[in-house]
Design an enzyme around this catalytic site. Structure first.
Site, PDB file in Angstrom:
ATOM      1  N   HIS A 197       0.837  -1.203   0.000  1.00 56.58           N
ATOM      2  CA  HIS A 197       0.000   0.000   0.000  1.00 56.58           C
ATOM      3  C   HIS A 197       0.873   1.254   0.000  1.00 56.58           C
ATOM      4  O   HIS A 197       0.655   2.188  -0.767  1.00 56.58           O
ATOM      5  CB  HIS A 197      -0.941   0.006   1.217  1.00 56.58           C
ATOM      6  N   HIS A 221      -4.376   7.576  -4.550  1.00 55.82           N
ATOM      7  CA  HIS A 221      -5.412   8.384  -3.921  1.00 55.82           C
ATOM      8  C   HIS A 221      -5.622   9.622  -4.805  1.00 55.82           C
ATOM      9  O   HIS A 221      -4.894   9.791  -5.768  1.00 55.82           O
ATOM     10  CB  HIS A 221      -4.991   8.771  -2.501  1.00 55.82           C
ATOM     11  N   HIS A 225      -7.753  -0.176  -4.459  1.00 56.91           N
ATOM     12  CA  HIS A 225      -7.938  -0.757  -3.125  1.00 56.91           C
ATOM     13  C   HIS A 225      -8.754  -2.042  -3.189  1.00 56.91           C
ATOM     14  O   HIS A 225      -8.580  -2.935  -2.355  1.00 56.91           O
ATOM     15  CB  HIS A 225      -8.534   0.278  -2.174  1.00 56.91           C
ATOM     16  N   HIS A 268     -14.052   7.984   4.057  1.00 57.36           N
ATOM     17  CA  HIS A 268     -12.783   7.251   4.028  1.00 57.36           C
ATOM     18  C   HIS A 268     -11.653   7.950   4.795  1.00 57.36           C
ATOM     19  O   HIS A 268     -11.055   7.383   5.707  1.00 57.36           O
ATOM     20  CB  HIS A 268     -12.357   6.957   2.581  1.00 57.36           C
ATOM     21  N   HIS A 327      -9.820   7.096   8.672  1.00 53.55           N
ATOM     22  CA  HIS A 327      -8.373   6.927   8.857  1.00 53.55           C
ATOM     23  C   HIS A 327      -7.891   7.778  10.031  1.00 53.55           C
ATOM     24  O   HIS A 327      -7.237   7.290  10.949  1.00 53.55           O
ATOM     25  CB  HIS A 327      -7.620   7.351   7.592  1.00 53.55           C
ATOM     26  N   PHE A 378      -0.962   7.548   5.368  1.00 57.15           N
ATOM     27  CA  PHE A 378      -1.072   6.530   4.327  1.00 57.15           C
ATOM     28  C   PHE A 378       0.085   5.533   4.317  1.00 57.15           C
ATOM     29  O   PHE A 378      -0.116   4.343   4.098  1.00 57.15           O
ATOM     30  CB  PHE A 378      -1.217   7.171   2.944  1.00 57.15           C
ATOM     31  N   HIS A 427     -11.348  -0.626   4.580  1.00 60.99           N
ATOM     32  CA  HIS A 427     -11.432  -0.576   3.125  1.00 60.99           C
ATOM     33  C   HIS A 427     -12.464  -1.529   2.554  1.00 60.99           C
ATOM     34  O   HIS A 427     -13.038  -1.267   1.488  1.00 60.99           O
ATOM     35  CB  HIS A 427     -10.058  -0.758   2.474  1.00 60.99           C
TER      36      HIS A 427
HETATM   37 CU1  C2O Z   1      -4.933   3.862   0.303  1.00 55.34          CU
HETATM   38 CU2  C2O Z   1      -7.519   4.143   2.947  1.00 55.34          CU
HETATM   39  O1  C2O Z   1      -5.988   4.383   1.856  1.00 55.34           O
END
Ligand code: C2O
Length: 554
Positions: A142, A163, A172, A298, A302, A319, A332
């Site tokens: 990631h 992103h 994702h 989203h 995080h 990230f 996710h």
């Molecule tokens: Cu690639 Cu929720 O981040």
């Protein structure tokens, strides 16, 4: 398929000492088991990606030869993100197995495969760091795709960034797909399915307890200690608020209204998925822009989950580190589920070949380095999984105006001089609407979109809210109310050089057709926009306008 499965489980022995795999493969040149030949043959003859010559550019993809050291936000401990390059293998085009049974992903608060998941994770965590199936590699992959580690195929000076654009959802989806397939492989259960964090429904609006047991491999210490169950998740969370002191606490109604606003009400694919990103596009320019689902909830989830005592809200709040927390995959999975739900509303999709053919490279559960493309991920049943059907309480949670048109006081607001630096003061401006009173067909066809060109520092967190026709004395953006049009949220991630840090540009889009109808102002030729900085450093607002083209699917 049968053959492949069997072959696969025999190959599984390689997990314990995967380096034997290389030796094994070497031997294949001489004598190959018949089934193995079949599998490789199928992979090699699979359709190679056809690039549409009429597309305006080319689909983006990683240059896997040249993985670099990531650039990290300040305070982050040095790390590497590059996957091991097994025998310097060229990636092969991935062939999706012909799945007979679906893996059903269930909500984390009602998950009956916990023992299997723990077992699989324990094995994964016991693999050496440089094993392509190890836990470390899962988080690194990631990071490789979002921290200036991988660059673009054919444009090796430009970062690959998953992103801020329309590749966010498909990338994702593939990441989770291989994560799940690998876990299934580790416990020899091809039907193993990961749980999703059902934060869109009251039953799931807290950190699921399967992640909080300290003795479980699903636990991670680097999380916000104030956000342990039964604290409600706040889908509009403000790290710190300029208007109130301390934390805002979650509110079921506000969360449901947020879901309605960010998912159901967003009618056009670009506004939900994100703007285009093609080979040669730089990731941080006004050409790019996140879709509504990426910004909220989203990004918010995080930051809400990450540990406030860490320099960049690690793990989940940054990230490069997010995928080190097992909850990342369940977070996710719910984002991915929102994509399938959004599609079920029957809205127009994106057919642009550069969207369809964007590609990524992963290690699959059989240790093949495979290339996958977006269009193969559009049908989750083809990928062998589905989500347990649940109620969607937010469909009935449409945000309502705080004040009716008559109750609202008329404001005299001046037009802001742009560019404007938004820092810690709430400001309002007037924005002209190019058209008023469109008929329903026109409204269905084109979304009236509020378009902000902004510049900020991506190594820090940032959030500001946008209110429409809200009153002067009203300082608090409440997601339950219709006057809140949306929020821009950025999760911390590394910048290439110090001069590049502050220079992250993007476009922030909000569809406002329904909102203006609901506020009963479609006959007015301008609207008042109020910008409420919630946290983070300054953001430069370079332009604000209204357009009917930006949310279009093509
Ligand atoms: Cu690639 Cu929720 O981040």
């Amino acid at each position: 398929m049968e053959l492949e499965e069997k072959q696969g489980s025999r190959r599984w022995e390689g997990h314990l000492d995967w380096r034997n795999m290389a030796a094994l493969r070497g031997r294949h040149d001489g004598m190959l088991p018949a089934s193995f030949v079949l599998v490789l043959f199928a992979a090699a003859t699979a359709t190679s990606f056809s690039y549409n010559p009429f597309a305006s550019a080319e689909p983006v993809g990683p240059d896997v030869e040249g993985c670099n050291k990531p650039t990290l936000p300040s305070g982050a401990k040095p790390t590497t993100c590059c996957p091991p390059n097994l025998e310097k293998k060229e990636p092969i085009d991935y062939v999706i197995p012909n799945y007979q049974t679906l893996r059903i992903r269930k909500p984390a608060h009602d998950y009956d495969d916990l023992e299997k998941y723990k077992k699989a994770l324990n094995i994964m965590k016991s693999l050496p760091d440089d094993h392509p199936h190890s836990w470390t590699q899962q988080s690194r992959i990631h990071c490789a795709y979002c921290s200036n580690s991988y660059h673009q195929h054919g444009h090796t000076d430009i970062a690959m960034q998953v992103h801020f654009s329309w590749i966010f959802l498909p990338f994702h989806r593939w990441l989770l797909y291989f994560y799940e397939r690998i876990l299934g492989k580790l416990i020899d259960d091809p039907n193993f399915a990961i749980p999703f964090w059902n934060w869109d429904a009251p039953e799931g609006m807290e950190l699921p307890s399967i992640f909080t047991d300290k003795s479980s491999p699903l636990y991670n210490a680097l999380r916000n200690q104030n956000h342990q169950p039964p604290t409600l998740v706040d889908l509009n969370w403000n790290v710190k608020n300029v208007n109130t002191s301390g934390d805002t606490s979650g509110d079921v109604k506000a969360n449901l209204a947020t879901m309605y606003r960010q998912v159901y009400e967003v009618k056009k694919a670009i506004c939900f998925y994100g703007r285009s990103f093609r080979a040669g596009d730089k990731p941080y320019t006004i050409k790019t822009g996140s879709g509504s689902i990426e910004l909220v909830p989203h990004n918010i989830v995080h930051s809400w989950t990450g540990d406030k005592t860490q320099p960049n809200l690690e793990d989940m709040g940054a990230f490069y580190a997010a995928a080190r927390d097992p909850i990342f995959y369940s977070h996710h999975a719910n984002v991915d589920r929102m994509w399938t739900i959004w599609k079920s509303f029957g809205r127009e999709d994106i057919t642009d070949p550069d969207y369809q053919n964007a590609s990524y490279v992963f290690y699959d559960e059989n240790l093949n380095l495979v290339r996958v493309k977006n269009s193969d991920a559009f049908d989750i049943k083809k990928l062998g999984y589905d989500y347990k059907q649940l109620d969607l309480p937010w469909l009935k949670a449409k945000p309502m105006p705080r004040r009716s048109k008559n109750q609202r006081q008329q404001r005299r607001v001046k037009t802001l001089d742009l560019p404007f630096t938004l820092k810690d003061k709430i400001v309002s401006t007037v924005v002209k609407r190019p058209r008023i009173n469109r008929n329903q067909t026109e409204k269905d066809e084109k979304e009236e979109s509020l378009v902000f060109s902004i510049q900020f520092d991506r190594s820090k967190h940032l959030k500001f809210d946008v209110l429409i026709n809200e009153e002067e004395d009203y300082k608090w953006a409440n997601p339950k109310y219709r006057e809140l049009a949306g929020s821009f949220v950025s999760v911390s991630h590394g910048a290439q050089t110090s001069s590049d840090v502050g220079a992250t540009e993007t476009t922030f889009l909000i569809g406002i057709t329904d909102l203006l109808d609901q506020l009963d102002v479609d006959d007015e030729d301008s609207i008042v926009i109020t910008l409420v900085p919630q946290y983070g450093d300054e953001v430069i607002i370079k332009d604000i306008n209204i357009s009917f083209e930006e949310c279009k699917s093509q």
